[in-house]
Design an enzyme around this catalytic site. Structure first.
Site, short mmCIF file in Angstrom:
data_model
loop_
_atom_site.label_atom_id
_atom_site.label_comp_id
_atom_site.label_asym_id
_atom_site.label_seq_id
_atom_site.Cartn_x
_atom_site.Cartn_y
_atom_site.Cartn_z
N ASP A 1 0.29 5.29 -15.44
CA ASP A 1 -0.68 4.39 -14.82
C ASP A 1 -0.64 3.01 -15.49
OD1 ASP A 1 -2.69 3.59 -13.15
OD2 ASP A 1 -4.28 4.66 -14.21
N GLY A 2 -0.91 1.99 -14.69
CA GLY A 2 -1.08 0.65 -15.24
C GLY A 2 0.00 -0.35 -14.87
N GLY B 1 0.33 -1.96 -12.04
CA GLY B 1 -0.30 -3.09 -11.35
C GLY B 1 -0.97 -4.04 -12.34
N ARG B 2 -1.73 -3.46 -13.29
CA ARG B 2 -2.42 -4.31 -14.27
C ARG B 2 -1.43 -5.04 -15.17
NH1 ARG B 2 -6.16 0.38 -16.00
NH2 ARG B 2 -4.79 1.40 -14.51
N ARG C 1 2.78 -7.02 -7.92
CA ARG C 1 2.65 -5.63 -8.38
C ARG C 1 4.00 -4.92 -8.46
NH1 ARG C 1 -2.07 -3.03 -8.30
NH2 ARG C 1 -1.06 -1.07 -7.81
N SER D 1 1.57 10.09 -5.47
CA SER D 1 0.57 11.12 -5.15
C SER D 1 0.33 11.20 -3.65
CB SER D 1 -0.75 10.80 -5.86
OG SER D 1 -1.38 9.72 -5.21
N ASN E 1 -1.32 8.12 -2.62
CA ASN E 1 -0.64 6.82 -2.70
C ASN E 1 -0.22 6.27 -1.33
OD1 ASN E 1 0.97 7.40 -5.93
ND2 ASN E 1 -0.92 6.31 -5.45
N TRP E 2 -0.19 7.13 -0.28
CA TRP E 2 0.14 6.64 1.07
C TRP E 2 -0.88 5.60 1.53
CZ3 TRP E 2 4.83 7.86 2.57
CH2 TRP E 2 5.39 9.08 2.19
N LEU F 1 -7.87 13.03 -14.22
CA LEU F 1 -6.64 13.76 -13.89
C LEU F 1 -6.07 13.32 -12.54
CD1 LEU F 1 -7.03 17.47 -15.03
CD2 LEU F 1 -5.53 15.71 -15.95
C1 FPP Z 1 0.48 3.58 -11.27
O1 FPP Z 1 0.31 2.21 -11.47
C2 FPP Z 1 1.83 3.90 -10.90
C3 FPP Z 1 2.22 4.41 -9.69
C4 FPP Z 1 1.32 4.68 -8.57
C5 FPP Z 1 3.61 4.71 -9.41
C6 FPP Z 1 4.46 5.17 -10.57
C7 FPP Z 1 5.83 4.88 -10.19
C8 FPP Z 1 6.81 4.41 -11.01
C9 FPP Z 1 6.64 4.24 -12.45
C10 FPP Z 1 8.12 4.02 -10.45
C11 FPP Z 1 8.86 5.05 -9.62
C12 FPP Z 1 9.13 6.33 -10.32
C13 FPP Z 1 10.34 6.88 -10.51
C14 FPP Z 1 10.44 8.28 -11.07
C15 FPP Z 1 11.58 6.19 -10.22
P1 FPP Z 1 -0.76 1.43 -10.60
O2 FPP Z 1 -0.03 0.68 -9.54
O3 FPP Z 1 -1.80 2.37 -10.08
O4 FPP Z 1 -1.34 0.48 -11.68
P2 FPP Z 1 -2.79 -0.16 -11.71
O5 FPP Z 1 -3.76 0.99 -11.82
O6 FPP Z 1 -2.76 -1.01 -12.94
O7 FPP Z 1 -2.95 -0.95 -10.45
#
Ligand code: FPP
Length: 235
Positions: free
Chosen positions: A23-24, A26-27, A36, A68, A71-72, A190
């Site tokens: 996670d993180g 985007g931030r 992003r 997830s 995420n869609w 979680l």
């Molecule tokens: C959360 O950050 C991250 C995701 C929803 C996607 C994770 C995907 C990757 C690291 C890249 C693809 C993976 C592989 C295995 C190639 P967020 O966007 O929710 O961050 P934020 O909470 O700071 O906005």
């Protein structure tokens, strides 16, 4: 007593199976006034570092939450950027996995992805199927509630519904028991990830954003795990 998992204290004290909520991204990008998607790109580099480190540190399995079932709901351009990064990652890193005896596995319901992505994932899985080293499990279109519902349906179709028969139908049935979940970015949730498997897992919530995660963090997490005393509900 039967519901308590056997604790094999003859094995090495470190974790065998670690899962990460990455996670993180985007931030990380926002702090740098970047789009992003650049955070996700840097997130893929962190994935690469972490897979290498996990194999070097002797983990048997590493499970990563990449996409997830929720995420869609993100904007279409972000979803398609994530799909593009996944494809690119498989194309660029599969040779290294194959060489390093890593077995690629997917948990979640990939039936919802575009046919070219499904084919690519299946080919990557087949190509590494005979590897005997670390398992890298990528959670794609994964949600714990969806997984438990699917597993319960499969167990019911065969007979009794018990914790054991449900466990045997989970996407993770062929992985070692989950020892530790790490979540980056400081959030303490979680988020529908491995909720069944987390019953006895240690949890570690780190204040680092995923693109900054590296071998040092994984090493520190393993050391923290080893320091904690795990009793599985006993005394
Ligand atoms: C959360 O950050 C991250 C995701 C929803 C996607 C994770 C995907 C990757 C690291 C890249 C693809 C993976 C592989 C295995 C190639 P967020 O966007 O929710 O961050 P934020 O909470 O700071 O906005």
């Amino acid at each position: 007593m039967t519901a308590v998992p056997a604790f094999d204290d003859t094995r090495a004290p470190g974790p065998r199976h670690v899962a990460i909520i990455m996670d993180g991204n985007g931030r990380w990008a926002k702090r740098r006034h970047m789009p992003r998607v650049l955070g996700h790109q840097r997130g893929v580099e962190a994935v690469r570092r972490t897979v290498r480190a996990a194999a070097e540190l002797g983990l048997s399995a590493l499970t990563l939450y990449a996409f997830s079932t929720e995420n869609w709901r993100r904007p279409e351009d972000e979803v398609s950027a994530l799909m593009g990064l996944l494809k690119h990652f498989i194309l660029s890193d599969l040779d290294e996995f194959a060489r390093n005896n890593i077995r690629l596995k997917v948990i979640g319901n990939i039936g919802a992805f575009a046919p070219d992505i499904i084919e690519m994932i299946e080919q990557a899985r087949d190509r590494t199927a005979a590897n005997t080293g670390m398992i890298m499990a990528v959670a794609l279109n994964y949600g714990s509630q969806d997984e438990i519902a699917r597993a319960a349906r499969a167990a019911a179709a065969k007979g009794a519904i018990t914790p054991e028969t449900i466990s045997a139908e989970l996407d993770t049935a062929d992985l070692p028991p989950l020892d530790m979940i790490i979540r980056t970015s400081g959030e303490v949730r979680l988020s529908n990830f491995l909720m069944w498997q987390a019953a006895y897992a240690e949890m570690l919530f780190l204040d680092v954003l995923w693109p900054d995660f590296g071998k040092d963090h994984l090493e520190a997490a393993i050391a923290e795990y080893t320091r904690r005393e795990r009793r599985f509900g006993g005394r």
